[in-house]
Write a protein that holds these residues in place. Structure first.
Motif, short mmCIF file in Angstrom:
data_model
loop_
_atom_site.label_atom_id
_atom_site.label_comp_id
_atom_site.label_asym_id
_atom_site.label_seq_id
_atom_site.Cartn_x
_atom_site.Cartn_y
_atom_site.Cartn_z
N GLU A 51 0.82 -1.20 0.00
CA GLU A 51 0.00 0.00 0.00
C GLU A 51 0.86 1.26 0.00
O GLU A 51 0.61 2.19 -0.77
N ARG A 52 1.86 1.29 0.85
CA ARG A 52 2.68 2.49 0.94
C ARG A 52 3.53 2.69 -0.31
O ARG A 52 3.78 3.83 -0.72
N ALA A 53 3.97 1.59 -0.91
CA ALA A 53 4.77 1.68 -2.13
C ALA A 53 3.91 1.92 -3.37
O ALA A 53 4.45 2.15 -4.45
N GLU A 54 2.57 1.81 -3.20
CA GLU A 54 1.63 1.98 -4.30
C GLU A 54 1.89 0.96 -5.41
O GLU A 54 1.90 1.26 -6.59
N LEU A 55 2.11 -0.30 -4.95
CA LEU A 55 2.30 -1.42 -5.87
C LEU A 55 1.37 -2.55 -5.43
O LEU A 55 0.91 -2.58 -4.29
N GLY A 56 1.10 -3.47 -6.34
CA GLY A 56 0.24 -4.59 -6.01
C GLY A 56 0.90 -5.55 -5.04
O GLY A 56 2.13 -5.69 -5.02
N LYS A 57 0.07 -6.21 -4.24
CA LYS A 57 0.60 -7.18 -3.29
C LYS A 57 1.32 -8.32 -4.01
O LYS A 57 2.30 -8.87 -3.51
N GLY A 58 0.84 -8.67 -5.21
CA GLY A 58 1.50 -9.72 -5.99
C GLY A 58 2.94 -9.35 -6.33
O GLY A 58 3.81 -10.22 -6.37
N THR A 59 3.18 -8.07 -6.57
CA THR A 59 4.54 -7.61 -6.86
C THR A 59 5.45 -7.84 -5.66
O THR A 59 6.60 -8.26 -5.80
N VAL A 60 4.93 -7.54 -4.48
CA VAL A 60 5.71 -7.74 -3.26
C VAL A 60 6.04 -9.22 -3.08
O VAL A 60 7.17 -9.59 -2.76
N PHE A 61 5.05 -10.09 -3.29
CA PHE A 61 5.28 -11.52 -3.15
C PHE A 61 6.28 -12.03 -4.19
O PHE A 61 7.14 -12.87 -3.88
N ARG A 62 6.20 -11.53 -5.41
CA ARG A 62 7.15 -11.97 -6.45
C ARG A 62 8.57 -11.56 -6.11
O ARG A 62 9.52 -12.28 -6.41
N ARG A 63 8.73 -10.40 -5.53
CA ARG A 63 10.07 -9.91 -5.21
C ARG A 63 10.68 -10.61 -4.00
O ARG A 63 11.88 -10.88 -3.96
N PHE A 64 9.85 -10.91 -2.97
CA PHE A 64 10.41 -11.37 -1.71
C PHE A 64 9.84 -12.69 -1.20
O PHE A 64 10.47 -13.33 -0.35
N GLY A 65 8.67 -13.09 -1.65
CA GLY A 65 8.13 -14.38 -1.25
C GLY A 65 7.41 -14.41 0.07
O GLY A 65 6.41 -15.10 0.22
N SER A 66 7.88 -13.67 1.05
CA SER A 66 7.28 -13.67 2.38
C SER A 66 7.73 -12.42 3.13
O SER A 66 8.63 -11.70 2.69
N ARG A 67 7.11 -12.20 4.28
CA ARG A 67 7.53 -11.08 5.13
C ARG A 67 8.99 -11.25 5.55
O ARG A 67 9.77 -10.29 5.52
N ALA A 68 9.37 -12.47 5.95
CA ALA A 68 10.76 -12.72 6.32
C ALA A 68 11.70 -12.45 5.15
O ALA A 68 12.83 -12.00 5.33
N GLY A 69 11.21 -12.72 3.92
CA GLY A 69 12.03 -12.47 2.74
C GLY A 69 12.35 -11.01 2.55
O GLY A 69 13.42 -10.65 2.03
N ILE A 70 11.42 -10.13 2.94
CA ILE A 70 11.69 -8.69 2.88
C ILE A 70 12.86 -8.34 3.78
O ILE A 70 13.80 -7.63 3.38
N PHE A 71 12.82 -8.84 5.00
CA PHE A 71 13.88 -8.52 5.96
C PHE A 71 15.21 -9.15 5.54
O PHE A 71 16.27 -8.57 5.75
N GLN A 72 15.15 -10.34 4.95
CA GLN A 72 16.39 -10.95 4.47
C GLN A 72 17.00 -10.12 3.35
O GLN A 72 18.22 -9.95 3.29
N ALA A 73 16.16 -9.58 2.47
CA ALA A 73 16.66 -8.73 1.39
C ALA A 73 17.28 -7.45 1.96
O ALA A 73 18.32 -6.98 1.48
N LEU A 74 16.66 -6.88 2.98
CA LEU A 74 17.21 -5.69 3.64
C LEU A 74 18.55 -6.01 4.29
O LEU A 74 19.51 -5.23 4.20
N LEU A 75 18.63 -7.17 4.93
CA LEU A 75 19.87 -7.57 5.59
C LEU A 75 20.96 -7.83 4.57
O LEU A 75 22.12 -7.42 4.75
N ASP A 76 20.63 -8.50 3.47
CA ASP A 76 21.61 -8.76 2.42
C ASP A 76 22.14 -7.46 1.83
O ASP A 76 23.33 -7.34 1.53
#
Length: 204
Positions: A48-73
């Motif tokens: 919502e904040r990024a103004e992108l579809g939820k499917g886009t978020v899932f494709r990029r990171f797979g899960s909530r933990a995946g977002i944090f792993q990408a940030l950590l990487d």
């Protein structure tokens, strides 16, 4: 009849819009964390904040933990550069034992600095050990152990055990009470513990 030729092409580069979306999502995730904390970051809220579809978020990171792993990487790239090409003792130029001690001290500091993100990356939705920082630790520690030379030791397994002491588990065992004296104090104590452990392991 000519034989069939099997041609292996180069991996396709991500599309420019996919790269932009990923960078935008990471920047937006950092904004959310800075505003309300890591525990408030959700897949829906990020989309919502990024103004992108939820499917886009899932494709990029797979899960909530995946977002944090990408940030950590993403944050980990600078740390890895210091290990590979920075000044000694963390970088090349010191003895293998000095580098191993410096690596653990610096890694503790990095993980505690990014503790909220690192804890959230251990979301239980991905296999452990995770890729990236953990495998990098294991490979680097294994290289240094080989250079030190420890008679009769299983260096591959020892590298796994030592890398496990640096990433993830420490964060799971630290409570808010442990951090009440300040992160710098915890880093100092953890660094001393790491040095004591490594010196005992590497003792002739």
């Amino acid at each position: 009849m000519e034989p069939l030729a099997w041609t292996v092409g180069q991996p396709r580069e991500p599309r420019a819009d996919a790269v932009r979306n990923r960078l935008h999502l990471l920047d937006t995730a950092r904004e959310i964390i800075a505003d309300v904390g890591a525990d408030k970051l959700t897949m829906d809220g990020l989309a919502e904040r990024a103004e992108l579809g939820k499917g886009t978020v899932f494709r990029r990171f797979g899960s909530r933990a995946g977002i944090f792993q990408a940030l950590l990487d993403d944050a980990d790239r600078g740390f890895q550069e210091s290990v590979l090409a920075g000044p000694p003792p963390l970088g090349p130029g010191a003895t293998p034992l000095e580098r191993l001690i410096a690596y653990g001290r610096s890694r503790f500091g990095f993980m505690l600095e990014h503790r909220d993100i690192a804890r959230a990356a251990l979301g239980g939705t991905q296999p452990l050990p995770m890729d990236g920082a953990v495998s990098m630790s294991r490979m680097h520690i294994r290289m240094l152990l080989g250079q030190i030379g420890i008679d009769g030791a299983d260096l591959d397994l020892l590298a796994v055990q030592l890398s496990a002491a640096l990433d993830g588990p420490l964060l799971l065992y630290l409570s808010s009470a442990d951090l009440s004296d300040g992160v710098d104090r915890i880093v100092l104590r953890a660094g001393r513990g790491w040095q004591d452990l490594v010196q005992r392991v590497c003792r002739d």
